[in-house]
Design a protein around this motif. Structure first.
Motif, short mmCIF file in Angstrom:
data_model
loop_
_atom_site.label_atom_id
_atom_site.label_comp_id
_atom_site.label_asym_id
_atom_site.label_seq_id
_atom_site.Cartn_x
_atom_site.Cartn_y
_atom_site.Cartn_z
N GLY A 9 0.83 -1.19 0.00
CA GLY A 9 0.00 0.00 0.00
C GLY A 9 0.87 1.24 0.00
O GLY A 9 2.08 1.18 0.14
N THR A 10 0.21 2.34 -0.16
CA THR A 10 0.91 3.62 -0.08
C THR A 10 0.19 4.49 0.93
O THR A 10 -1.04 4.56 0.95
CB THR A 10 0.94 4.34 -1.44
OG1 THR A 10 -0.40 4.55 -1.88
CG2 THR A 10 1.69 3.53 -2.47
N CYS A 11 0.96 5.07 1.79
CA CYS A 11 0.40 5.97 2.80
C CYS A 11 1.55 6.86 3.28
O CYS A 11 2.61 6.36 3.65
CB CYS A 11 -0.18 5.16 3.96
SG CYS A 11 -0.92 6.17 5.24
N PRO A 12 1.34 8.15 3.28
CA PRO A 12 2.42 9.05 3.71
C PRO A 12 2.76 8.91 5.20
O PRO A 12 3.86 9.23 5.62
CB PRO A 12 1.89 10.44 3.39
CG PRO A 12 0.42 10.30 3.24
CD PRO A 12 0.16 8.87 2.84
N HIS A 19 -0.33 0.28 11.19
CA HIS A 19 -1.55 -0.10 11.90
C HIS A 19 -2.54 -0.80 10.96
O HIS A 19 -3.14 -1.81 11.31
CB HIS A 19 -2.20 1.14 12.53
CG HIS A 19 -3.47 0.85 13.26
ND1 HIS A 19 -3.49 0.21 14.47
CD2 HIS A 19 -4.75 1.09 12.92
CE1 HIS A 19 -4.75 0.07 14.86
NE2 HIS A 19 -5.54 0.59 13.93
N ALA A 20 -2.69 -0.27 9.74
CA ALA A 20 -3.61 -0.87 8.77
C ALA A 20 -3.13 -2.26 8.36
O ALA A 20 -3.93 -3.20 8.27
CB ALA A 20 -3.73 0.03 7.55
#
Length: 75
Positions: A9-12, A19-20
Motif C-alpha cells: 500500500g501507499t500511505c504518507p 496499523h492498517a
C-alpha cells in the motif's frame, strides 16, 4: 491456508500504514483459524470429517465463504 500473504500500500504516514497492515493480518489470522483445512478444529476441517448426513455449526465467515463458493460454482 498454507500460503504466504503480502500487503502492499501507499500511505504518507508510516504509523497509519503499519496499523492498517497489522489489522489486515489480524483478519487473515482469524480467518486462517476458521477456514484452514490444515487446522484440526477449524470449521472446514470439521466439515471435511463429517459423515454423510451429519451436520455441524460453523461461523458466520465460513457460511459466507461457502455461500459465495456455491454462487461461483453455479455460475
Amino acid at each position: 491456508m498454507a500460503t504466504v500473504f503480502e500487503i502492499r500500500g501507499t500511505c504518507p504516514d508510516s504509523d497509519v500504514a503499519r496499523h492498517a497492515a497489522r489489522a489486515a493480518f489480524d483478519v487473515v489470522d482469524r480467518l486462517e483459524q476458521t477456514l484452514s483445512r490444515f487446522i484440526e478444529n477449524s470449521d472446514i476441517s470439521r466439515i471435511n470429517h463429517l459423515a454423510a448426513g451429519e451436520s455441524t455449526i460453523v461461523g458466520y465467515e465460513t457460511m459466507q465463504c461457502l455461500q459465495l463458493a456455491r454462487v461461483m460454482y453455479d455460475e
